[in-house]
Design an enzyme around this catalytic site. Sequence first.
Site, PDB file in Angstrom:
ATOM      1  N   LYS A 198       0.780  -1.248  -0.012  1.00 17.02           N
ATOM      2  CA  LYS A 198       0.085   0.024   0.098  1.00 17.02           C
ATOM      3  C   LYS A 198       0.817   1.221  -0.041  1.00 17.02           C
ATOM      4  O   LYS A 198       2.046   1.412   0.541  1.00 17.02           O
ATOM      5  CB  LYS A 198      -0.747   0.022   1.324  1.00 17.02           C
ATOM      6  CG  LYS A 198      -1.771  -1.175   1.425  1.00 17.02           C
ATOM      7  CD  LYS A 198      -2.581  -0.876   2.639  1.00 17.02           C
ATOM      8  CE  LYS A 198      -3.472  -2.000   2.996  1.00 17.02           C
ATOM      9  NZ  LYS A 198      -4.973  -2.095   2.175  1.00 17.02           N
ATOM     10  N   ARG A 236     -10.009 -11.734   2.771  1.00 21.75           N
ATOM     11  CA  ARG A 236     -10.767 -12.863   2.233  1.00 21.75           C
ATOM     12  C   ARG A 236     -10.109 -14.209   2.132  1.00 21.75           C
ATOM     13  O   ARG A 236     -10.900 -15.424   2.313  1.00 21.75           O
ATOM     14  CB  ARG A 236     -11.314 -12.442   0.662  1.00 21.75           C
ATOM     15  CG  ARG A 236     -10.020 -12.450  -0.485  1.00 21.75           C
ATOM     16  CD  ARG A 236     -10.593 -11.686  -1.459  1.00 21.75           C
ATOM     17  NE  ARG A 236     -10.704 -10.248  -1.410  1.00 21.75           N
ATOM     18  CZ  ARG A 236     -11.113  -9.358  -2.388  1.00 21.75           C
ATOM     19  NH1 ARG A 236     -11.222  -9.760  -3.528  1.00 21.75           N
ATOM     20  NH2 ARG A 236     -11.173  -8.194  -1.930  1.00 21.75           N
TER      21      ARG A 236
END
Length: 465
Positions: free
Chosen positions: A242, A316
């Site tokens: 990020k 996830r």
Amino acid sequence: MTDFSDLLKADNQQPARSIHLIDAKSFDNWLASRPAPVRALVAAQKFKGLPHEHAILPGEHDNDWSVVAGVANREALGSWCLARLAETLPEGSYRLAEGSAGAAALGWLTAQYRFDRYRKDEAQAGARILLTGDVARIGQTVQLAQAVTLVRDLVNTPAADMGPPDLEAAVEKVGAAFGASVSTIRGDALEQGFPMIHAVGKAADKSFAPRLIELHWGDAALPRIAIVGKGICFDSGGLDIKPSAGMRIMKKDMGGAAHALALAQLIMGARLPVRLHLLIPAAENAIAGNAFRPGDILRTRKGLSVEIGNTDAEGRLVLGDALTRAGEEKPDLIVDFATLTGAARVAVGPDLPALFANDEALATDIAAAGTQVEDPTWRLPLWDGYADMLKSDVADINNAGDGGFAGAITAALFLKRFVPEGTPWLHLDTFAWRPASKPGRPKGGEALGLRAVFHLLQSRYGRSH
């Protein structure tokens, strides 16, 4: 931690200052009935009866004063209508001059939350509200405030002090308070049974080794519910790193786990007649020579193969293994909380958890529950037509959708692959963070969707007394 039990007490006619509630339609008549000195004092304080405004009114004796406060509707008090008062009034006891605080007691308590773990501020006694009528509501409201505080404290704590072992300790503390059993699988022991949890967390320092934390509570003969929470204690993005701005508040990426644990605390505290199974996959998505890579293909507990399209879509992955484990116990209901996608924030903003459900009755019930307790969610579609976006040329499924479209939906569709067919399931893609303060809801970690789900469970399973 603030002792909320001391800030909400039954009204036994003990000394307390009065709070008079006014709304826009009653303000003019109320003001006209006041003596001229009071009208002048109200004008000097610029009080016009608007929500979250208040003024101090003099009494007949020294140190004798009361409060007039504006609310949206004094006949139907909302959760947050007294929160600004609780934030600003000096310590002491207060009672409503007419009626009872009711639902507004929760905002009164949560307004006095302080995250003071790293500060040397002097402890404050706080403002106490006296409750008339249904005094049984006192304990319930205090439990809700404590659950909200648990979420806020866990999310606000920096990742250095809230890594996987600290999250495990938090689960053990809550479990011990209610006689629940807690077990944990850690580190390389995950590789065979929970390979995606292991892959996501293996690059972290050994002291922050990944783990699956499970809590069991309640009679095995009762309806079984599984609560799953994403516990990514810090998310660098992995090798798909990020930017610094995107990493700044990634201590909150275990917000799903915080919600799941707080919900478990509420369930056990209310002694709901259920068999509770809490699952928290905890890991740090770190960068090292052994970090999982874009293009890697991971095995899963379910037996599916997953191609890694993006290492920053790691939540996830850990949830996939945990959902598979939850389904093995054949629960009546699975609920998961996760700070899963930026796409959900773009779609519905920070205040509304994006809600996905595979059962229409369940979706209707959770929407109604959220409205009733002023903890709204917003349903997005589990649109199977977008499943093609997760196709892989070399594996059963890709963890990241193609093209950037419908990111919250494709993430939910990924999770759906790990939920047993026919098992009712709720997925809340919650922000777990408040970017700006509101009355009773300070900037920082926040419980969003927690009270809605708890109210749903109370309605479905009833309460044991």
